[in-house]
Write an enzyme that holds these catalytic residues in place. Sequence first.
Site, mmCIF file in Angstrom:
data_model
loop_
_atom_site.group_PDB
_atom_site.id
_atom_site.type_symbol
_atom_site.label_atom_id
_atom_site.label_comp_id
_atom_site.label_asym_id
_atom_site.label_seq_id
_atom_site.Cartn_x
_atom_site.Cartn_y
_atom_site.Cartn_z
ATOM 1 N N SER A 185 20.525 -1.337 -48.822
ATOM 2 C CA SER A 185 20.268 -1.598 -49.898
ATOM 3 C C SER A 185 22.002 -2.109 -50.924
ATOM 4 C CB SER A 185 20.767 -0.063 -50.020
ATOM 5 O OG SER A 185 21.680 0.256 -49.423
ATOM 6 N N HIS A 213 13.843 -0.092 -49.628
ATOM 7 C CA HIS A 213 13.856 -1.494 -50.888
ATOM 8 C C HIS A 213 12.894 -1.828 -50.218
ATOM 9 C CE1 HIS A 213 17.941 0.117 -52.128
ATOM 10 N NE2 HIS A 213 17.532 0.960 -50.971
ATOM 11 N N LYS A 244 11.942 4.588 -55.542
ATOM 12 C CA LYS A 244 12.000 3.091 -55.911
ATOM 13 C C LYS A 244 10.477 2.157 -56.522
ATOM 14 C CE LYS A 244 15.908 3.423 -52.690
ATOM 15 N NZ LYS A 244 16.613 3.927 -53.755
HETATM 16 N N1 PMP Z 1 17.544 5.091 -47.726
HETATM 17 C C1 PMP Z 1 17.702 3.647 -47.979
HETATM 18 C C2 PMP Z 1 18.268 2.978 -47.307
HETATM 19 C C3 PMP Z 1 18.512 4.448 -49.447
HETATM 20 O O1 PMP Z 1 18.873 3.006 -50.071
HETATM 21 C C4 PMP Z 1 18.411 5.259 -49.914
HETATM 22 C C5 PMP Z 1 18.801 5.582 -52.092
HETATM 23 N N2 PMP Z 1 19.347 4.835 -52.392
HETATM 24 C C6 PMP Z 1 17.756 6.607 -49.581
HETATM 25 C C7 PMP Z 1 17.312 6.472 -47.956
HETATM 26 C C8 PMP Z 1 17.611 7.476 -50.408
HETATM 27 O O2 PMP Z 1 16.399 7.759 -51.180
HETATM 28 P P1 PMP Z 1 16.574 8.575 -52.132
HETATM 29 O O3 PMP Z 1 16.685 8.076 -54.204
HETATM 30 O O4 PMP Z 1 14.571 8.913 -52.507
HETATM 31 O O5 PMP Z 1 16.778 10.358 -51.592
#
Ligand code: PMP
Length: 393
Positions: A185, A213, A244
């Site tokens: 991310s 992602h 996302k």
């Molecule tokens: N896993 C990763 C790698 C993320 O980057 C994120 C959020 N940035 C999440 C899980 C969590 O996702 P959510 O916003 O649906 O809680």
Amino acid sequence: MGLLTKFDGLAAGRAELGALGIDPFAVQIEKIISPTEGIIHGRHTILAGTNNYLGLTFNPECIASARLALENEGTGTTGSRMANGSYSGHRNLEKELAAFYGKRDAIVFSTGYVANLGMISTLAGPGDVVLLDADCHACIYDGCRLGGAETIRFRHNDAEDLAKRLGRLGPRAAEALIVVEGIYSMLGDRAPLKEIVAVKREYGGYLMVDEAHSFGVLGERGCGLVEELGIMDDVDFVVGTFSKSLGCAGGFCVSNMPELDLIRYASRPYIFTASPAPATIASARQALRILEAGKDLRQRLHNNAQQLHSGLAALGYTLGGEPSPVVAVVLENKVEALQFWDNLLKLGVYVNLMLPPATPNGVSLIRCSVSAAHTSAQIDAVCAAFAKLRKAA
Ligand code: PMP
């Protein structure tokens, strides 16, 4: 340390930002105009820090599905699926996700954060061991902590380091859980999944890949990096989010493991929180249908990512990884990154400011995320803002 005095350090950090007249964590998007435009500080702004990879937040079919569910099923489920029951939409979405991935079953969670928390904490408890890439997202770390398993970090994207650490576990390696991400991310770099799968074949263990992602972004059909590399059968659990590419909220895990269904009965983050609202589930289902229908959005996303990456590279910026929907610019230090972020906003470009300790290796980042909904002219405008700041430096 007192219950509240531990916040003194945070207060001092915030005051330091305040002295510079910048508070990036209090930014308000006063009006959302489209997936790629908003009004911030009264200024028309290009949104290039949203994770709205396919630009589906304003998709008319997703909005129509959500509206119908809202009218027919109400504003919320008001409880958890175990205590209060599943709506048919929850289960239908699980079947659709399982079919999309060609896996036996799926579980839908309330968010992606909760999906990782719920899966990891339930799979790996005291006496178990989790090996995770050092750059994994906070919710993967939190899942380990909640479960109480022994947690071993291996060097980011280093399959050899993983092998070394698995080797040290002896026979325990065969029951270890290995957790990595598809696209990371912060820097937008990809996991060397083929190498990681080879290590898993040698030492044993179970592999979980968080495609937060990369779901909707990579692979022939948009399943993620696991699909792109043709290793779907080697991965035991794929986790993802709807927040996302699908443009709403919620998380999931798909797996061929017959035990997946039993996770529901033991997973505290699944049992003890309200299930996703009907409108959210309906828009996720519609977005998944759009994803299944073709590659156009994915292609547009990749063209835009390529354009931004090569534009910023040509300006001489140090970039975090290969072209991907996450394009991260590495800056010297916190203050430089903060001022850079603020100057971009003044030029009408909103991106994410990422500072240590949230970043890998303590780097300060300006993190851009690209959308299929960006026009080529908008990407040019983002590059032009970066060019102006380069000249000013
Ligand atoms: N896993 C990763 C790698 C993320 O980057 C994120 C959020 N940035 C999440 C899980 C969590 O996702 P959510 O916003 O649906 O809680």
